[in-house]
Design an enzyme around this catalytic site. Sequence first.
Site, mmCIF file in Angstrom:
data_model
loop_
_atom_site.group_PDB
_atom_site.id
_atom_site.type_symbol
_atom_site.label_atom_id
_atom_site.label_comp_id
_atom_site.label_asym_id
_atom_site.label_seq_id
_atom_site.Cartn_x
_atom_site.Cartn_y
_atom_site.Cartn_z
ATOM 1 C CG HIS A 80 -23.891 -34.341 76.660
ATOM 2 N ND1 HIS A 80 -22.763 -33.717 77.150
ATOM 3 C CD2 HIS A 80 -23.630 -35.664 76.698
ATOM 4 C CE1 HIS A 80 -21.857 -34.632 77.467
ATOM 5 N NE2 HIS A 80 -22.364 -35.820 77.208
ATOM 6 C CE1 TYR A 137 -22.655 -38.296 70.845
ATOM 7 C CE2 TYR A 137 -22.296 -40.583 71.457
ATOM 8 C CZ TYR A 137 -22.180 -39.234 71.738
ATOM 9 O OH TYR A 137 -21.605 -38.831 72.909
ATOM 10 C CG ASN A 188 -17.462 -36.040 78.196
ATOM 11 O OD1 ASN A 188 -18.383 -35.476 77.620
ATOM 12 N ND2 ASN A 188 -17.513 -37.308 78.529
#
Length: 714
Positions: free
Chosen positions: A81, A368, A154
Amino acid sequence: MPLRKTPSQKNPPPPSKNEQLERYRARSEDTTLTTDQGIPIGDTDNSLKAGVRGPTLLEDFHFREKIMRFDHERIPERAVHARGAGAHGYFQVYESLERYTRAKFLTDPSLRTPVFVRFSTVGGSRGSADTVRDVRGFATKFYTAEGNFDLVGNNMPVFFIQDGIKFPDFVHSVKPEPHNEIPQASSAHDSLWDFVSLVPETAHMVMWLMSDRAIPLTFRHMEGFGVHTFRLVNAKGKATLVKFHWKPVLGTHSMAWDEAQKVSGKDPDFHRRDLWDTISRGNFPEWELGLQLINEEDELKYGFDLLDATKLLPEELVPVRKVGKLVLDRNPDNFFAETEQVAFCVGNVVPGIDFTNDPLMQARLFSYLDTQLTRLGGPNFAELPINKPVCPVNNHQQDGFGRQTIPTNRANYHPNSLGGGCPVLANPRQAFAHSPERVEGTVIRTRSESFADHFTQAALFFQSMSPPEREHLIAAVEFEVSKVERPEIRERVVHQVLANIDRELAVRVARAVGVTAPRGGRTTPAAVGNKTGKMVTKSPALSMVNTPHESIHTRKVAVLVADGFSSTDLAQVRKAVEKEGGLVEVLGPTLSPITSAEGGKETPVKTIRSTSSVLYDAVFVPGGDKSVAALRTLPFAVDFVREAYVHCKPLALAGAATGLLDAAGVGAPPATRVLDETMGVIRTTKSEVKGFGQAFVKAIAAHRHWERESPPPA
């Protein structure tokens, strides 16, 4: 002294996100150049030297600071990303959802919760093109009064793998191959299809990746999904399973594959430019938040496991309930400070929203947070303006790189008496509480049997496509697999993956990529659902044919003109298009004013040569013998019409302009009516034909006219 102290007054209402960011904005109007320490600088063009031609001196603190800051402008890009664009906006729920959750932003319809949304591509680097075939990220940060909630999803509702431990393997396979760093932002190479052919759980997501969903028209015409199954928890502690959807108000639309490849060359920033320009014009993009709500006891009811991220829940089994609206109404002030430094984390949830045991989600909860430490230089990334919550933040975290908060409390531990016990523990009615769930079992490293079916939903997706979408998907697989150099990989893709999805798909790809066609394979429809209840063999919600096709709001129409064009034709079409919210751009041979047949003037905004039909949604050529004769001598103008026709875009041609179809080599049958509307090509041989503009608007709303495509080879 008691260890617990009640604050003497309530916290003031939190500032809006825009108000909060205001103190960080650095405006340069009417200011004097200084160093980072505020020292005024009178010369920033010449370094301090020992003599006019002498060496630069180490004591030149301004030079050293300026170069040091430049040397460190780049932070590590995201591993995935990396290429993205973002915008600010707000979310507002339609009606209270307190029956399902105690999250305040979902229970108070009067609240406008500020958000920041980042769209992205997965595979490419920061410098790759926007319109490559890829999954698109759709990440939303809600700045709620109870803390930040990040819905990190997404534009596809499923993923390639079931367990996060496989994520490095998948990403390594889809990234450029390590020996030559080729290809960039493309899945058409050996390593990705080697992985796919050896890991059957990828089959469903591969169908999405090969579909037109992987080449969205714009971010504004793109669905979003939370991918995982989450929990909503109400004030009584009752949990409900939920899947999150973002439904674009303008409908879900895509590009043609050939068109997307050409856009990558004409304007590699196409999607981010569209988002910026649309917001700048005041045409704010909108999505509706949709929820699929499922009782916890029904998590295995539908013939698959809701914890399996490679599966979707067909909307025909559990409808999507639209509960609120997302509006993006403000562009970032600075790309790096906001879009690049925004840090999303799946683990950022608020009271009333909780996780499930989805093994892919569980991995993301760690990954993350871990990646932000490296990418943003330390643990204080939540203090960056774009990441900072709008509600008060009070805790005993301290120090580390990039610390911006200046704590004044003497006690930095809990429990304490020096600080009066502050910050005190939250009231149980306000505090986040994990949903109680009974967990037992043997420590084991294996996959649940409920995750074992890898092909049924892939087949359902293929079956649900309209004929044009199915042809596009087959062509995409043929294109991608034909790029694979090793024949054994092509063989495995056809026989071990595609044949288990659909035999016709496998046979056609086999012929195209030079491998033997499978003798067996799936020939009967796949069914998804409760075997004792409703079953679906086709899900209309998965086909973009069934998306809204009523609006042309923000669609761009290119108008090709030269001296002698009919201003009457232009006026009629411009009025009809702009009335419905479309945009009209006049293109000419040069940027000089062009004289119409009626004597008026029109100044083009671009030249025909400097742009392309792939950057527009529709094309119109007004009548006027002189104008059309001039356009026929311009190869770029003729190609403009040809390309728009080939990409199945709406075309409108008036008077002599109808002859441009023959010049472009795509001549349609002679018009049999004054107003001909065949296959999205609106033609009239006369001027001022009533309904011409309205017919063109209707054709634009349909988006594409795939019936113009050539039939597949026999």
